[in-house]
Scaffold this active site. Structure first.
Site, PDB file in Angstrom:
ATOM      1  CG  ASP A  34      36.523  47.556  39.534  1.00 17.88           C
ATOM      2  OD1 ASP A  34      35.444  48.108  40.250  1.00 17.88           O
ATOM      3  OD2 ASP A  34      36.267  46.831  38.654  1.00 17.88           O
ATOM      4  CD  GLU A  76      34.185  47.503  44.159  1.00 21.62           C
ATOM      5  OE1 GLU A  76      33.061  47.874  44.072  1.00 21.62           O
ATOM      6  OE2 GLU A  76      34.851  47.217  43.147  1.00 21.62           O
TER       7      GLU A  76
END
Length: 518
Positions: A358, A395
């Site tokens: 993330d 990401e």
């Protein structure tokens, strides 16, 4: 508390000498110097445990032993810096312990804007694999949670992972609880790893060969500050992007939430997925923690060594590149070793096949927030021998404008293959261009062709396998929303429709919202 004698008086200078000035109920405890490795709490004998904690700036560390069922303090053992410290490792070996107990640390240190020591708080051990007081999802906040000694995981059955080639991977992102919580799921243990096992046949019917699990590390679903403006109901942190322990599995995702049972159930899930030819990829949130901003709670890192674990300026303010109040100091050697140990444990002990990171662009920032060309933590993960066959997915952006789609530093400098790429990236351009084409935006045919042909404009020289092509995910509209709404309507979550991206490139097909009109 049943102990008042200072450990520096009881331990003496003989490192082999064990004191018995401490008790846990009627059990006399023996206290020895201990060993500086491994980190965490490790069984060292029939009733002995070796405790090790890292804190560079601490001036005082106390090991706190508590009842596992009610968190009542039973013994506080101060550690002597001259005896129980090797480098920045604080360690002690305790014998005579009962079969069940939990533990934590009280840590004090220098005052100043970059430090946030509070010796009244019992801190979690960052290396703890399980936390006490596991409870079902949504149970009212009760006793403060503490660390548990990890049960042995050596009896894991050795299953063979599917080892699916990246070009053949069909990812299905899901929330462990949300996927099976509705009665229509028809599972025995809804909202759990066990419930997900019951849905493996359904996943096979869909044609997917990999699941990407939204965060499964410990977080507190009751930490949400918002209420439903229509009902007044206090809302919960459903998504889990607010970790309190990187090494512990979310207990509420297990049919038995106590002790090490969540780890065991998660391992059974991975094994069952592998037997069905499905890989398991974890969404890991190594960019911030639930401790939040200066006004947030203290669980662990803040009280252990605030300026070591977080990015802070000279005035003690957190550098917030995540939008969540703090940013992990991921390129510090101690921190990146902790993160790597969590990844290695997931692979070695549970058989996990890969990780989605993330806000991975946070990995590219140094202690002052400057962007690094070759971030040490990225290289460490890339080159780790145990992780060599895992899928690594970034990401490739953060919450402060760093956008690295097509430029995330993923090339291995040590591979025999020229420009060997270990990582893939979420291709946000694929998502947006496909959505725009589908809804009928003009001039999108060329862009669509570029995306379908591997986004060579983004990944020239790296090849199409660096791109993870997706249309929907947990951010923004679901697939149903995408064909039902022109605009977001996130009013029920109490955030005034401010959360999420406004640019969803959606089309309501003529009616805003659900309709029975064919």
């Amino acid at each position: 508390m049943e102990s008042s004698r200072d450990a520096s008086q009881g331990l003496g200078t003989d490192v082999e000498h064990a004191t018995s000035e401490y008790r846990f109920h009627d059990l006399p405890l023996t206290v020895q110097r201990g060993h500086p490795l491994p980190l965490g709490a490790s069984p060292a004998g029939e009733d002995e445990v070796n405790f090790v904690l890292i804190s560079r700036h601490a001036t005082s560390v106390k090991l706190v032993l508590l009842e596992s069922c009610n968190s009542e303090v039973r013994a506080v053992i101060p550690l002597d810096a001259s005896l129980n410290r090797t480098g920045n490792h604080w360690h002690v070996r305790v014998g005579g312990l009962p079969e069940t107990f939990c533990y934590g640390y009280q840590v004090d240190g220098p005052k100043g804007p970059q430090h946030r020591y509070d010796p009244s708080v019992i801190l979690l051990d960052p290396a703890a694999r399980s936390l006490s007081c596991g409870r079902p999802w949504g149970a009212p906040p009760g006793m403060r949670r503490h660390s548990l000694v990890s049960a042995s995981l050596k009896h894991r059955r050795d299953d063979i992972p599917p080892r699916i080639r990246r070009e053949d991977l069909i990812l299905y992102e899901l929330h462990v609880r949300g996927f099976t919580i509705h009665p229509s799921a028809g599972v025995r243990h809804s909202g759990t790893f066990a419930g997900l096992i019951d849905k493996i046949g359904y996943l096979q019917d869909l044609g997917v060969n990999a699941v990407e699990l939204l965060p499964i590390h410990e977080f507190d679903e009751n930490d949400c500050p918002f209420v439903n403006p229509f009902t007044g109901e206090k809302l919960k942190n459903y998504w889990g992007y607010n970790t309190i322990s990187f090494a512990a599995i979310k207990s509420a995702f297990a049919s038995n939430p106590e002790g090490s049972a969540p780890w065991d159930e998660f391992r059974r899930l991975v094994r069952a997925m592998h037997e069905a030819g499905i890989e398991v990829i974890l969404d890991v949130v190594f960019n911030h923690t639930a401790e939040g901003s200066e006004k947030g709670p203290t669980h662990s890192f803040r009280g252990l060594d605030n300026s070591l674990y977080y990015l802070v300026d000279e005035r003690g303010r957190y550098l917030n590149y995540t939008g969540c109040g703090n940013t992990i100091n991921s390129n510090h050697p101690v921190v990146r070793s902790l993160l790597l140990s969590c990844l290695r444990a997931a692979v070695a002990e549970a058989g996990v096949d890969g990780f989605r990171f993330d806000l991975a662009s946070v990995f590219g920032r140094d202690r002052n927030g400057h962007v690094l060309v070759e971030p040490p933590v990225v290289e460490m993960i890339t080159e780790d021998a145990l992780l060599a066959e895992t899928k690594l997915i970034a990401e490739p952006w953060d919450a402060s404008g760093l956008y690295q789609v097509g430029t995330f530093p993923t090339i291995s400098r040590w591979s025999d293959e020229p420009e060997h790429v270990r990582w893939s990236e979420w291709n946000g351009r694929f998502r947006d261009d496909v959505r725009k084409f589908w809804r009928g935006d003009l001039g999108m045919v060329s862009a669509l062709a570029t995306r379908i042909c591997g986004s060579d404009d983004l990944y020239a020289g790296r090849g199409p396998l660096q791109s993870v092509n997706f249309i929907t995910c947990h951010d923004g509209f679901t697939l149903a929303d995408l064909v039902s709404y022109n605009h977001k309507h996130n009013h029920a979550n109490g955030e005034g429709n401010r959360d999420g991206c406004d640019a969803n490139w959606s089309w309501n097909c003529g009616v805003e919202g659900s309709t029975a009109d064919p």
